[in-house]
Design a protein around this motif. Structure first.
Motif, mmCIF file in Angstrom:
data_model
loop_
_atom_site.group_PDB
_atom_site.id
_atom_site.type_symbol
_atom_site.label_atom_id
_atom_site.label_comp_id
_atom_site.label_asym_id
_atom_site.label_seq_id
_atom_site.Cartn_x
_atom_site.Cartn_y
_atom_site.Cartn_z
ATOM 1 N N GLN A 466 0.827 -1.210 0.000
ATOM 2 C CA GLN A 466 0.000 0.000 0.000
ATOM 3 C C GLN A 466 0.862 1.261 0.000
ATOM 4 O O GLN A 466 1.946 1.287 0.584
ATOM 5 N N GLU A 468 1.257 3.866 1.743
ATOM 6 C CA GLU A 468 0.841 4.338 3.068
ATOM 7 C C GLU A 468 1.109 5.815 3.308
ATOM 8 O O GLU A 468 0.336 6.486 3.968
ATOM 9 N N ARG A 522 0.770 -3.733 11.880
ATOM 10 C CA ARG A 522 0.182 -4.190 10.623
ATOM 11 C C ARG A 522 -0.423 -5.591 10.794
ATOM 12 O O ARG A 522 0.005 -6.545 10.180
ATOM 13 N N ASP A 525 -2.011 -6.802 7.434
ATOM 14 C CA ASP A 525 -1.182 -6.846 6.236
ATOM 15 C C ASP A 525 -0.765 -8.274 5.923
ATOM 16 O O ASP A 525 -0.472 -9.069 6.809
#
Length: 621
Positions: A466, A468, A522, A525
């Motif tokens: 991503q 981020e 995360r 993730d």
């Protein structure tokens, strides 16, 4: 001595200034404003002034200053500072214990009858706008001068109010509404034997016993010992109901009371208590060298200007004394051994020595590779402060801020220094606030996975898929500066990584349990970056090499609104930043072979020949 801090609110304070055995007094209003319409000089140490009948003594009922002239308007100052700059003067080192005895003697040389009263030290100056009020309750001496070595530093961020109890005051504890946190000195000894024991300890600890005799006469000390017993019983019966934040400072060499044991008792009895233990200090903790009270308050996140502490808006930059102490006494040896050197890239692509290629004006987002255990951090933070007077606000793993790593008797640690120099827990909200304040933000997308990498993974990026940070940077028009830092493999060799440690039965159980209770950044993730198992790697030190930093060409996001709307554009910029970081790492790994002073021994010889302060050269960029 165990010390407790509390913060309250008052409407007015009195400022006291010593001048030829007299005291200047001025009224100061809330928020750092000063009333310049009234000024008076009184004899002795009294903090009561009169001018044309507009002043009264401090009210006996509650200890706050009241004025008879209720219609008198206070002129608010419009030059109250909004924030502190790095290297601000905290005054540490300019005031010693001798100044305490001088001030205390002035308070007690002349009879100053009346009830206990509050005063504001002139040395505290004008605090930042919106600063909270700090109330200091004195120890056995009662003068209120016990913070004299910290007045200037505390006065930058607090409205400091010190309580003065006249020597002849005999107000019983039951008649005072003050809520005092005091050490429990339960003892079966009668008051006279208590007095003899305390006197012996004072003789051993304080070099100015003759001065103490005038500050605390025998009859006054006996009275206060009796007062202490009833006050301790009163406080102990109510500790369970206290839910306010409390910071306790405990001495390791306190020969008067068991400060360490008392600190542990308070930590267990109070609902929200933080302890810092100073093993080399004695009973007079706040009058000894090496203790910066403002530093301890900041590092434990006890400074706040609203109901809840905010790591971004409540942050105060390091003072000059904090900078010097941290990078000489704390990390000085590491800096000497590693001899870091920095390069940056100008707008035209030219690589130059130093940080001139990094923009001075924020918001700036520094994005790079996290070395093993974050070994590259302290030279980076120090370099930006030294060369550009900029505090780099690091986005750090939340586990550092939860207090789980503290022992039963936590001392001032490296984690505390990390907070003093601007680190905040990694959250989208904190990144948003920092960029909105035009800060220089340090971000490691690889996080703990890079800092705790395995064998053979040196200088390999573990970034999420991503984008981020790209969209957040574009939203504020921040300049992204990709950078690389190498040197971990020249400092130590990773001998046992996560895979090795998990093969050891007892150690594996400890690591597994620790990770089950640790904060996750995360959890959702997928991929290798989500594998952020925390573990203590085993390192084998080497003869130190050198840390090298290269800050790449700044990437301007201002005016690139398409990044916010188009996912492909954001992804392209994300990959560009990642590629620049990898390029910087490859460049440094190659160029450091050309550095004739890469080895610690060579750098030491150079400094011996030329100058210990002279910067050691590196390769030509």
């Amino acid at each position: 001595m165990a010390s407790c801090l509390g913060v309250g609110v008052s409407l007015f304070g009195v400022s006291v200034q010593r001048s030829r055995n007299s005291w200047g007094v001025r009224v100061r209003s809330e928020g750092g404003a000063s009333a310049d319409s009234v000024s008076a000089v009184v004899n002795g140490a009294s903090v009561v002034g009169e001018k044309e009948g507009s002043w009264s003594s401090i009210d006996k009922g509650n200890g706050w200053l009241k004025s008879k002239s209720s219609e008198k308007k206070i002129k608010l100052r419009d030059d109250v500072p909004q924030k502190l700059e790095p290297f601000w003067d905290d005054g540490y080192g300019t005031v010693t214990v001798k100044d305490y005895f001088a001030a205390a003697k002035d308070f007690t040389q002349h009879p100053d009858g009346g009830p206990p009263r509050w005063f504001c030290p002139v040395a505290s100056g004008s605090p930042l706008k919106g600063s909270p009020i700090l109330l200091f309750l004195p120890g056995m001496d009662g003068t209120g001068c016990g913070l004299i070595m910290h007045h200037k530093a505390l006065g930058k961020a607090f409205e400091v109010r010190c309580l003065h109890i006249p020597v002849q005051d005999r107000t019983p504890f039951e008649g005072e509404p003050l809520k005092m946190a005091t050490v429990d000195v339960e003892s079966k000894l009668p008051p006279m034997q208590q007095f003899e024991k305390v006197s012996q300890n004072l003789t051993a600890l304080l070099p100015y016993l003759s001065d103490l005799a005038s500050i605390i006469p025998k009859d006054t000390l006996l009275w206060k010992l009796k007062l202490l017993k009833s006050a301790a019983a009163y406080a102990n019966s109510r500790l369970h109901a206290v839910n306010a934040e409390v910071l306790v400072l405990a001495s390791g060499k306190d020969n008067m009371v068991p400060s360490g044991d008392e600190a542990q008792r308070l930590r267990k009895s109070l609902q929200n208590c933080t302890v810092r233990y100073f093993k080399e200090n004695g009973h007079t903790l706040l009058l000894e060298d090496g203790i910066g009270l403002m530093t301890v308050i900041k590092s434990t996140y006890k400074y706040r200007r609203s109901r809840k502490h905010d790591a971004v808006t409540d942050y105060l930059p390091p003072s000059l004394a904090e900078y010097n102490y941290a990078f000489t006494q704390v990390t000085g040896l590491f800096h000497f051994l590693t001899g870091s050197t920095m390069f940056s890239t100008l707008g035209d692509g030219t690589i130059v020595k130093g940080l001139s290629g990094v923009p001075n004006e924020g918001p700036v987002l520094l994005v790079g590779y996290h070395n093993l255990l974050g070994l590259e951090l302290t030279p980076l933070v120090e370099g930006f402060l030294r060369e550009k007077s900029i505090v780099v606000r690091g986005i750090a793993h939340p586990e550092l801020f939860l207090g789980k790593l503290e022992s039963e008797s936590p001392e001032f640690s490296m984690i505390d220094w990390v907070k003093v120099f601007g680190a905040v827990p990694v959250t989208a909200n904190n990144l948003y606030k920092l960029l909105s304040e035009k800060a220089h933000v340090l971000l490691y997308p690889g996080g703990a996975r890079e800092a705790l990498h395995y064998k053979g993974e040196e200088y390999k990026l573990f970034w999420p898929n991503q984008q981020e940070f790209v969209r957040m940077a574009a939203r504020f028009g921040a300049t992204i500066v990709p950078f690389g830092a190498v040197g971990e493999d020249d400092i130590a060799q990773l001998t046992l990584d996560y895979n090795d440690l998990m093969k050891i039965p007892v150690v594996s159980d400890y690591i597994r349990e620790a990770n089950q209770n640790s904060a996750r950044v995360r959890d959702v993730d997928s991929g290798e970056v989500g594998n952020q198992n925390l573990f203590p790697p085993l390192l084998l030190p080497k003869i130190p090499g050198r840390f090298y930093y290269l800050f790449g060409k700044p990437i301007v996001t201002k005016g690139r609104e398409e990044i916010l709307k188009d996912k492909n554009s954001a992804n392209q910029l994300y990959n560009q930043v990642k590629s620049e970081v990898e390029h910087s790492l490859a460049y440094l790994i190659k160029k450091r072979k050309e550095d004739p002073y890469r080895n610690f021994v060579d750098r030491t010889v150079y400094k011996a020949i030329y100058s210990s302060q002279h910067e050691v050269p590196a390769f030509d960029p």
